[in-house]
Structures are given as C-alpha cells and as structure tokens.
Design a protein around this motif. Structure first.
Motif, short mmCIF file in Angstrom:
data_model
loop_
_atom_site.label_atom_id
_atom_site.label_comp_id
_atom_site.label_asym_id
_atom_site.label_seq_id
_atom_site.Cartn_x
_atom_site.Cartn_y
_atom_site.Cartn_z
N VAL A 99 49.84 88.64 30.51
CA VAL A 99 50.62 87.73 31.41
C VAL A 99 49.80 86.47 31.52
O VAL A 99 48.52 86.59 31.69
N SER A 100 50.29 85.16 31.16
CA SER A 100 49.46 84.14 31.26
C SER A 100 49.53 83.47 32.55
O SER A 100 50.64 83.30 33.17
N TYR A 101 48.66 83.05 33.06
CA TYR A 101 48.46 82.20 34.35
C TYR A 101 47.75 81.04 34.13
O TYR A 101 46.57 81.26 33.47
N ARG A 131 43.68 73.69 34.24
CA ARG A 131 44.35 73.97 32.98
C ARG A 131 43.45 75.19 32.27
O ARG A 131 43.68 75.49 30.97
N HIS A 132 43.11 76.02 33.10
CA HIS A 132 42.56 77.27 32.59
C HIS A 132 43.56 78.42 32.41
O HIS A 132 44.28 78.38 33.26
N GLU A 133 43.40 79.07 31.34
CA GLU A 133 44.41 80.02 31.05
C GLU A 133 43.84 81.32 31.16
O GLU A 133 42.87 81.68 30.64
N THR A 134 44.46 82.40 32.25
CA THR A 134 43.95 83.55 32.39
C THR A 134 45.05 84.63 31.93
O THR A 134 46.22 84.20 32.08
N SER A 161 51.08 84.81 41.66
CA SER A 161 49.84 83.97 41.57
C SER A 161 48.59 84.84 41.26
O SER A 161 48.63 86.07 41.23
N TRP A 162 47.52 84.37 40.63
CA TRP A 162 46.66 84.78 40.37
C TRP A 162 45.34 83.86 40.43
O TRP A 162 45.39 82.93 40.06
N ASP A 163 44.21 84.61 40.96
CA ASP A 163 43.02 83.77 41.00
C ASP A 163 42.24 83.51 39.61
O ASP A 163 41.96 84.28 39.09
N CYS A 164 41.79 82.20 39.51
CA CYS A 164 41.32 81.87 37.94
C CYS A 164 39.77 82.43 38.09
O CYS A 164 39.11 82.12 39.02
N CYS A 179 37.32 79.03 37.64
CA CYS A 179 36.80 78.15 38.79
C CYS A 179 37.43 78.87 40.13
O CYS A 179 37.05 77.90 41.00
N GLY A 180 38.01 79.56 40.41
CA GLY A 180 38.25 80.24 41.36
C GLY A 180 39.68 79.79 42.34
O GLY A 180 40.13 80.15 43.28
N LEU A 181 40.16 78.75 41.35
CA LEU A 181 41.62 78.12 42.01
C LEU A 181 42.64 79.00 41.86
O LEU A 181 42.66 79.88 41.00
N PRO A 182 43.77 78.97 42.78
CA PRO A 182 44.89 79.79 42.32
C PRO A 182 45.47 79.21 41.17
O PRO A 182 45.72 78.23 40.88
N ALA A 183 46.06 80.24 40.38
CA ALA A 183 46.86 80.10 39.39
C ALA A 183 48.28 80.58 39.31
O ALA A 183 48.73 81.71 39.96
N SER A 184 49.33 80.19 38.37
CA SER A 184 50.58 80.43 38.55
C SER A 184 51.25 80.73 37.07
O SER A 184 50.40 80.18 36.14
N ARG A 185 52.17 81.44 36.80
CA ARG A 185 52.69 81.59 35.54
C ARG A 185 53.37 80.35 34.81
O ARG A 185 53.56 80.27 33.59
N ASP A 186 53.61 79.22 35.78
CA ASP A 186 54.15 77.97 35.08
C ASP A 186 53.15 77.06 34.63
O ASP A 186 52.30 76.48 35.51
N ALA A 187 53.03 76.97 33.33
CA ALA A 187 51.93 76.06 32.75
C ALA A 187 52.10 74.39 33.21
O ALA A 187 50.93 73.90 33.15
N ASP A 188 53.34 74.11 33.40
CA ASP A 188 53.38 72.46 33.59
C ASP A 188 53.39 72.32 35.02
O ASP A 188 53.19 71.09 35.34
N ASN A 189 53.46 73.49 35.85
CA ASN A 189 53.29 72.95 37.37
C ASN A 189 52.42 74.19 37.95
O ASN A 189 52.91 74.71 38.74
#
Length: 118
Positions: free
Chosen positions: A31-33, A38-41, A54-57, A60-70
């Motif tokens: 699953v992409s986050y 703009r880091h992809e995990t 959500s998933w922690d990058c 960089c440690g920032l929160p990431a979501s599955r929505d690449a545009d937002n």
C-alpha cells in the motif's frame, strides 16, 4: 590451525534455507502512503489485515496518508509555555491586580501582628 569439526558459514541453531523448508509466505499486498514532503512509503500488509489510514514516513517522520494529492499537513509544534503564560490565559490584568492587592494586604496584616519580620 582450526578444528576439523567446525561447521563453516553457519551459526548454531540455523536450519535449512529456502522457501521449501520454511513454508510459503502469507499472501501480501503493498500500500502506498505519501507525506507532505512527497515521500512515498510502501509497507506490505497481509491480505486479510486492516489497512491503517495513516503511516509515519520513515524518511522524515511526518504523517503520511494514502491520498497522494492531499497528504496530511505537518503537525504544529506548540512552543513551550511558562507557568506565567498559562496564568495569563486564565486571568485578566484586572483580576491579577486584585489578587496581588489581596496578597499584599494579608502580608501587611501579618507584619503588623509580628508574625513576619521584614
């Protein structure tokens, strides 16, 4: 000279290597986050696992979501507040002045009674 009974290239308790000896891996999906940088995990999850929103990058440690545009915005870091800053949030200047005058009056009364020597 090394002992002739040593097993080379292995460690104690190591078993045979390979899929056939260990069994098949559980089916997985990736699953992409995306984070605000703009880091992809792409962590992998079992097919029957619940996918988190959500998933922690890891970069960089920032929160990431599955929505690449937002992607989620970076969290706001609140500056350290002193005790005085918290008090000023709760009291107006007029209330503070009244409390100060009451405390000074009590102190003067204690000095007049001889409880406190200045």
């Amino acid at each position: 000279m090394a002992s002739g009974s040593a097993i080379r290239g292995s460690r104690v308790g190591a078993g045979p290597m390979g899929e056939a000896e260990r069994g098949d891996a559980a089916p997985r999906r990736r699953v992409s986050y995306w984070c605000a940088n703009r880091h992809e995990t792409r962590p992998s999850f079992a097919l029957d696992a619940q996918i988190p929103e959500s998933w922690d990058c890891p970069r960089c440690g920032l929160p990431a979501s599955r929505d690449a545009d937002n992607p989620p915005p970076p969290p706001k870091n609140e500056p350290y507040k002193t005790h005085l800053a918290y008090v000023k949030e709760r009291r107006t200047d007029e209330e503070a002045e009244q409390i100060l005058q009451e405390a000074l009056q009590q102190l003067r009364e204690r000095v007049a009674r001889g409880e406190i020597i200045l």
